[in-house]
Design a protein around this motif. Sequence first.
Motif, mmCIF file in Angstrom:
data_model
loop_
_atom_site.group_PDB
_atom_site.id
_atom_site.type_symbol
_atom_site.label_atom_id
_atom_site.label_comp_id
_atom_site.label_asym_id
_atom_site.label_seq_id
_atom_site.Cartn_x
_atom_site.Cartn_y
_atom_site.Cartn_z
ATOM 1 N N GLY A 13 0.823 -1.215 0.000
ATOM 2 C CA GLY A 13 0.000 0.000 0.000
ATOM 3 C C GLY A 13 0.853 1.259 0.000
ATOM 4 O O GLY A 13 0.583 2.208 -0.748
ATOM 5 N N LEU A 14 1.891 1.250 0.823
ATOM 6 C CA LEU A 14 2.781 2.419 0.878
ATOM 7 C C LEU A 14 3.536 2.583 -0.437
ATOM 8 O O LEU A 14 3.653 3.698 -0.971
ATOM 9 N N ALA A 15 4.040 1.467 -0.973
ATOM 10 C CA ALA A 15 4.759 1.527 -2.257
ATOM 11 C C ALA A 15 3.827 2.042 -3.351
ATOM 12 O O ALA A 15 4.209 2.882 -4.178
ATOM 13 N N PHE A 16 2.593 1.559 -3.326
ATOM 14 C CA PHE A 16 1.616 1.942 -4.337
ATOM 15 C C PHE A 16 1.332 3.445 -4.286
ATOM 16 O O PHE A 16 1.247 4.113 -5.323
ATOM 17 N N GLN A 17 1.197 3.993 -3.076
ATOM 18 C CA GLN A 17 0.885 5.426 -2.968
ATOM 19 C C GLN A 17 2.105 6.281 -3.317
ATOM 20 O O GLN A 17 1.953 7.349 -3.919
ATOM 21 N N ILE A 18 3.310 5.823 -2.978
ATOM 22 C CA ILE A 18 4.497 6.581 -3.413
ATOM 23 C C ILE A 18 4.538 6.625 -4.941
ATOM 24 O O ILE A 18 4.812 7.667 -5.549
ATOM 25 N N ALA A 19 4.229 5.487 -5.580
ATOM 26 C CA ALA A 19 4.208 5.460 -7.046
ATOM 27 C C ALA A 19 3.157 6.424 -7.586
ATOM 28 O O ALA A 19 3.386 7.127 -8.581
ATOM 29 N N GLY A 42 4.516 11.826 -14.287
ATOM 30 C CA GLY A 42 3.665 11.126 -15.243
ATOM 31 C C GLY A 42 3.152 12.044 -16.338
ATOM 32 O O GLY A 42 3.281 13.267 -16.282
ATOM 33 N N ASP A 43 2.557 11.409 -17.339
ATOM 34 C CA ASP A 43 1.972 12.122 -18.458
ATOM 35 C C ASP A 43 0.451 12.025 -18.334
ATOM 36 O O ASP A 43 -0.093 10.930 -18.166
ATOM 37 N N GLU A 44 -0.219 13.175 -18.377
ATOM 38 C CA GLU A 44 -1.666 13.207 -18.148
ATOM 39 C C GLU A 44 -2.425 12.213 -19.036
ATOM 40 O O GLU A 44 -3.349 11.536 -18.577
ATOM 41 N N ASN A 45 -2.018 12.130 -20.317
ATOM 42 C CA ASN A 45 -2.721 11.231 -21.234
ATOM 43 C C ASN A 45 -2.558 9.774 -20.841
ATOM 44 O O ASN A 45 -3.466 8.968 -21.018
ATOM 45 N N GLU A 46 -1.381 9.456 -20.325
ATOM 46 C CA GLU A 46 -1.123 8.076 -19.941
ATOM 47 C C GLU A 46 -1.753 7.761 -18.565
ATOM 48 O O GLU A 46 -2.339 6.702 -18.367
ATOM 49 N N VAL A 47 -1.599 8.706 -17.653
ATOM 50 C CA VAL A 47 -2.071 8.484 -16.284
ATOM 51 C C VAL A 47 -3.602 8.561 -16.207
ATOM 52 O O VAL A 47 -4.220 7.930 -15.350
ATOM 53 N N GLN A 49 13.562 5.136 -4.410
ATOM 54 C CA GLN A 49 14.292 4.103 -3.653
ATOM 55 C C GLN A 49 13.413 3.523 -2.546
ATOM 56 O O GLN A 49 13.387 2.313 -2.317
ATOM 57 N N GLN A 50 12.714 4.405 -1.863
ATOM 58 C CA GLN A 50 11.842 3.970 -0.772
ATOM 59 C C GLN A 50 10.752 3.040 -1.299
ATOM 60 O O GLN A 50 10.448 2.011 -0.692
ATOM 61 N N ALA A 51 10.183 3.380 -2.451
ATOM 62 C CA ALA A 51 9.145 2.530 -3.053
ATOM 63 C C ALA A 51 9.712 1.153 -3.392
ATOM 64 O O ALA A 51 9.060 0.128 -3.176
ATOM 65 N N GLN A 52 10.950 1.143 -3.892
ATOM 66 C CA GLN A 52 11.593 -0.134 -4.241
ATOM 67 C C GLN A 52 11.807 -0.986 -2.982
ATOM 68 O O GLN A 52 11.521 -2.191 -2.980
ATOM 69 N N PHE A 109 4.659 -4.482 -10.179
ATOM 70 C CA PHE A 109 3.841 -3.580 -10.992
ATOM 71 C C PHE A 109 3.525 -2.283 -10.233
ATOM 72 O O PHE A 109 3.535 -1.193 -10.818
ATOM 73 N N ALA A 110 3.244 -2.406 -8.944
ATOM 74 C CA ALA A 110 2.803 -1.253 -8.151
ATOM 75 C C ALA A 110 3.776 -0.083 -8.263
ATOM 76 O O ALA A 110 3.358 1.079 -8.239
ATOM 77 N N ILE A 111 5.074 -0.391 -8.406
ATOM 78 C CA ILE A 111 6.056 0.704 -8.441
ATOM 79 C C ILE A 111 6.599 0.962 -9.845
ATOM 80 O O ILE A 111 7.282 1.967 -10.051
ATOM 81 N N ASN A 112 6.328 0.076 -10.798
ATOM 82 C CA ASN A 112 6.854 0.291 -12.150
ATOM 83 C C ASN A 112 5.791 0.725 -13.145
ATOM 84 O O ASN A 112 6.079 0.911 -14.323
ATOM 85 N N ARG A 113 4.587 0.918 -12.661
ATOM 86 C CA ARG A 113 3.473 1.236 -13.563
ATOM 87 C C ARG A 113 3.600 2.647 -14.106
ATOM 88 O O ARG A 113 4.234 3.501 -13.505
ATOM 89 N N ARG A 114 2.947 2.874 -15.232
ATOM 90 C CA ARG A 114 2.963 4.205 -15.846
ATOM 91 C C ARG A 114 1.587 4.860 -15.783
ATOM 92 O O ARG A 114 1.350 5.926 -16.352
ATOM 93 N N SER A 115 0.653 4.189 -15.080
ATOM 94 C CA SER A 115 -0.663 4.808 -14.870
ATOM 95 C C SER A 115 -1.268 4.239 -13.591
ATOM 96 O O SER A 115 -0.771 3.268 -13.048
#
Length: 298
Positions: free
Chosen positions: A218-224, A232-237, A263-266, A292-298
């Motif tokens: 959950g913490l990693a996901f919210q940092i991402a 991020g890019d608005e169109n992608e996110v 780093q913290q997310a990792q 996925f939670a930390i490498n996602r682009r959206s």
Amino acid sequence: VENNKALLEAMAATSRAVEKTLDSILRVPNGPEARVFEAMRYSVYAGGKRLRPLLVLASAELFGVEKPQALRVAAALECVHCYSLIHDDLPAMDDDDLRRGKPTLHKAFDEATAILAGDALLTIAFEILVDEKTHPDPYVRTELVAALAKASGGHGMVGGQMIDLSAADHELDAQAIFRLQNMKTGALISFASEAGAIMAHASKQSRAHLQGYARDLGLAFQIADDLLDVEGDENEVGKAVGKDEDAGKATIVGLLGIDRARQQAQILSDQAIDHLAEFDDKAALLRAVAHFAINRRS
Ligand code: IPE
Ligand code: IPE
Ligand code: MG
Ligand code: MG
Ligand code: MG
């Protein structure tokens, strides 16, 4: 890479299955109240990654829970999540115009309808859980209701949202930000990760491992999420970016900067995976979610 392919397939299958489950639950009635159902459907069918439903299904699979039952819990949780997003976007809160690549609900409909659609999505979640089709054991259904209520309410998501909004006025340290994010984002992710264990009467030990996984995830996901707001890019996110800093949001990215936040997310993602050792190969999907939670682009 192989993991990633399996994850993308699982995400697509989860989306289809949850959408099908919700279709019959969110039927639009004939009366003039139809509008609120149309608004609920607008929000639910706008897309979204369906990550919480996937966590429910993956945790249920660990313990051999019947899929149709797990899907109903996944659907209930997605309703609560959609409600949280609808209200989060309201002018009184984050005041956003774009969500999941479409106008936010209060823009597409109106504010009053958005408030009501959120209310109705929250309450229907509990209707779904108490139905016999969700689990034959009424004690399990009661536990699901209690756990989702706790995760959603003032000690969970709503409480986190309250801190998030009031944090704009003063600085929070890392510990306080983690607490806020555990509540606002972690609580629903924890419910998702534990639901299967509740449904299967899993051991305390298994539940503790899943709790540890969910907390770090959950913490990693919210940092991402906070990183996507900066990078991020608005169109992608599919939502406006660059808003958190202007709004004075308390985030780990704001506190530590981009590099240290990443780093913290990792670290958190790695830690989440460490909690899954007891489940060996059965937890492959949960491990993939942590990547996925930390490498996602959206
Ligand atoms: C967004 O959640 C809100 C947060 C708690 C960060 P998601 O990133 O899961 O949103 P959808 O469901 O994919 O749109
Ligand atoms: C929202 O966090 C978390 C919720 C409980 C809805 P954010 O405000 O950062 O979510 P986004 O970025 O709008 O999706
Ligand atoms: Mg918000
Ligand atoms: Mg927001
Ligand atoms: Mg955000």
